[in-house]
Design a protein around this motif. Structure first.
Motif, mmCIF file in Angstrom:
data_model
loop_
_atom_site.group_PDB
_atom_site.id
_atom_site.type_symbol
_atom_site.label_atom_id
_atom_site.label_comp_id
_atom_site.label_asym_id
_atom_site.label_seq_id
_atom_site.Cartn_x
_atom_site.Cartn_y
_atom_site.Cartn_z
ATOM 1 N N LEU A 61 -1.143 7.301 -3.885
ATOM 2 C CA LEU A 61 -0.614 7.959 -2.690
ATOM 3 C C LEU A 61 -0.697 7.035 -1.485
ATOM 4 C CD1 LEU A 61 -1.688 11.714 -2.651
ATOM 5 C CD2 LEU A 61 0.469 10.680 -3.340
ATOM 6 N N THR A 62 -1.768 6.262 -1.409
ATOM 7 C CA THR A 62 -1.899 5.335 -0.290
ATOM 8 C C THR A 62 -0.835 4.251 -0.367
ATOM 9 O OG1 THR A 62 -4.274 5.748 -0.427
ATOM 10 C CG2 THR A 62 -3.551 4.033 1.069
ATOM 11 N N GLY A 67 3.286 1.454 1.639
ATOM 12 C CA GLY A 67 4.092 0.387 1.069
ATOM 13 C C GLY A 67 3.272 -0.828 0.696
ATOM 14 N N ALA A 68 1.947 -0.672 0.620
ATOM 15 C CA ALA A 68 1.052 -1.791 0.318
ATOM 16 C C ALA A 68 0.342 -1.561 -1.002
ATOM 17 C CB ALA A 68 0.023 -1.959 1.440
ATOM 18 N N SER A 69 -0.134 -2.626 -1.607
ATOM 19 C CA SER A 69 -0.873 -2.537 -2.859
ATOM 20 C C SER A 69 -2.311 -2.095 -2.582
ATOM 21 C CB SER A 69 -0.889 -3.900 -3.549
ATOM 22 O OG SER A 69 -1.659 -4.820 -2.774
ATOM 23 N N PRO A 70 -3.019 -1.584 -3.613
ATOM 24 C CA PRO A 70 -4.426 -1.235 -3.419
ATOM 25 C C PRO A 70 -5.269 -2.393 -2.887
ATOM 26 C CG PRO A 70 -3.628 -0.260 -5.442
ATOM 27 C CD PRO A 70 -2.523 -1.156 -4.947
ATOM 28 N N ALA A 108 -0.969 0.240 8.198
ATOM 29 C CA ALA A 108 -0.220 1.278 8.913
ATOM 30 C C ALA A 108 0.583 2.105 7.919
ATOM 31 C CB ALA A 108 0.711 0.637 9.941
ATOM 32 N N THR A 109 0.731 3.390 8.208
ATOM 33 C CA THR A 109 1.515 4.267 7.337
ATOM 34 C C THR A 109 2.965 4.316 7.799
ATOM 35 O OG1 THR A 109 1.184 6.290 8.625
ATOM 36 C CG2 THR A 109 -0.548 5.703 7.034
ATOM 37 N N PHE A 294 -4.175 -5.483 -8.938
ATOM 38 C CA PHE A 294 -4.318 -4.763 -7.668
ATOM 39 C C PHE A 294 -3.355 -5.281 -6.605
ATOM 40 C CE2 PHE A 294 -8.309 -4.304 -9.920
ATOM 41 C CZ PHE A 294 -8.627 -2.965 -9.738
ATOM 42 N N GLY A 295 -2.366 -6.046 -7.019
ATOM 43 C CA GLY A 295 -1.490 -6.680 -6.060
ATOM 44 C C GLY A 295 -2.224 -7.785 -5.319
#
Length: 355
Positions: A61-62, A67-70, A108-109, A294-295
């Motif tokens: 969900l994050t 739009g970012a990897s964990p 940032a979301t 994890f990107g």
């Protein structure tokens, strides 16, 4: 927005809605076509996305909302180590003073970016999630609207569309995931909820106007794991100098004591590979990061990831034998690893996004 940003090749709209159905895997939807005729009418061959690893709600969900990897946003599992306080915290419900949402979640979301551009941002979900640390971290920038039933959430989404000239809305549907954990995705309860969702989506889509687009997707899929496929661990050779066990039942993350020697670390790694190598991927943190699991991983996030990761390759889950009363051992539906049923989720387009 540049063409590189618009990877889904979506047409421009004034109002967008993203419906996130927790736990709705593409495989499960395909196998329940007769119970979701409206949704599957938009489920074309390529109408899928790949969830990030690990396939767990906190991380996925994050990634959806940033739009970012964990490795960049920092939520690396269902539970994760907080290095500064040396404790493992549930990333959904275990937020405390050492997990300041605005700091722990590092990106940032989309809602913050929308409001900065003068676009109304709304998140719609059950009231029990309204003031959680996870909500503050993942949905920050959005106005939260509480609505407890699936149909009420779509009514709230319709109200937002009617009120604002430009808006982005997020509708969260957790019921299928909850039913899958309790009863399995193949249960009558899960199927009934899919039917309820299908009817609610159909009614909502009928109200859409020309400049309104809707996407429906999921954070991960679910596999059913019988109790007979629970793998209990706890041998000294597997946990020598291991001080924290984080992650998910299908994706363990083991953390060593800071002073654990290289020989001990290698011995534990070898013990896991010997016992689980035929039904799990057993990697060190460095190996997992180098493999891109994890990107891209920020330096500040790296210590949150386990020193050893055990990701289930077969239809198994891992539980600590020293905790026989762990309530999670009653769960049927599971996720967290690389199985395609966990990893591949639907991406369905409605309204203006169908064009």
């Amino acid at each position: 927005m540049t063409s590189a940003d618009n990877r889904l090749d979506l047409p421009a709209v004034s109002k967008a809605v993203v419906v996130l159905v927790d736990g709705l895997g593409a495989s499960a939807l395909r196998q329940r076509t007769g119970h979701a005729r409206f949704l599957t009418s938009r489920f074309f061959k390529k109408a899928t996305l790949v969830s990030g690893f690990p396939t767990t709600t906190a991380a996925a969900l994050t990634s959806l909302t940033t739009g970012a990897s964990p490795g960049q946003h920092g939520l690396v599992g269902y539970s994760a180590l907080i290095p500064a306080s040396d404790r493992v915290a549930n990333q959904l419900t275990g937020w405390g003073p050492d997990m300041e949402p605005a700091v722990w979640q590092r990106r940032a979301t989309v809602f913050e970016r929308a409001t900065a551009a003068g676009i109304d941002a709304t998140a719609i979900g059950p009231k029990r999630y309204e003031s959680s640390g996870f909500t503050d971290a993942v949905l920050r920038g959005a106005r939260y609207v509480a609505a407890d039933s699936i149909s009420d959430r779509f009514e709230a989404a319709r109200s937002v569309l009617d009120r604002d000239s430009r808006s982005i809305s997020y509708v969260y549907v957790p019921e299928l995931d909850m039913a899958a954990h309790a009863h399995g995705w193949q249960s009558d309860r899960w199927t009934h909820l899919l039917e309820e969702l299908d009817a609610a989506m159909q009614a909502f889509v009928r109200t859409l106007r020309a400049d309104e687009g809707v996407l429906l997707t999921a954070d991960h899929g679910v596999i059913d794991v019988p109790e007979t496929s629970q793998v209990l661990f706890g041998a000294d050779a597997q946990l020598d100098r291991v001080v924290h066990i984080a992650g998910d039942p299908r994706c363990l993350q083991l953390h060593f004591a800071a002073d654990a020697s290289a020989d001990v670390r290698r011995s534990v790694l070898d013990a896991w590979r010997e016992s689980e190598g035929d039904r799990a991927w057993v990697l060190t943190r460095d190996e997992a990061i180098d493999a891109g699991w994890f990107g891209e991983v920020d330096d500040a996030v790296r210590p949150r990831i386990g020193d050893i990761i055990i990701a289930a390759a077969k239809n198994v889950v891992y539980y600590d034998a020293r905790k026989p009363h762990d309530p999670s051992r009653r769960m049927v539906g599971q996720h967290g690893s690389w199985n395609p049923d966990e990893l591949i989720v639907p991406l369905l387009r409605f309204g203006a996004f169908e064009r």
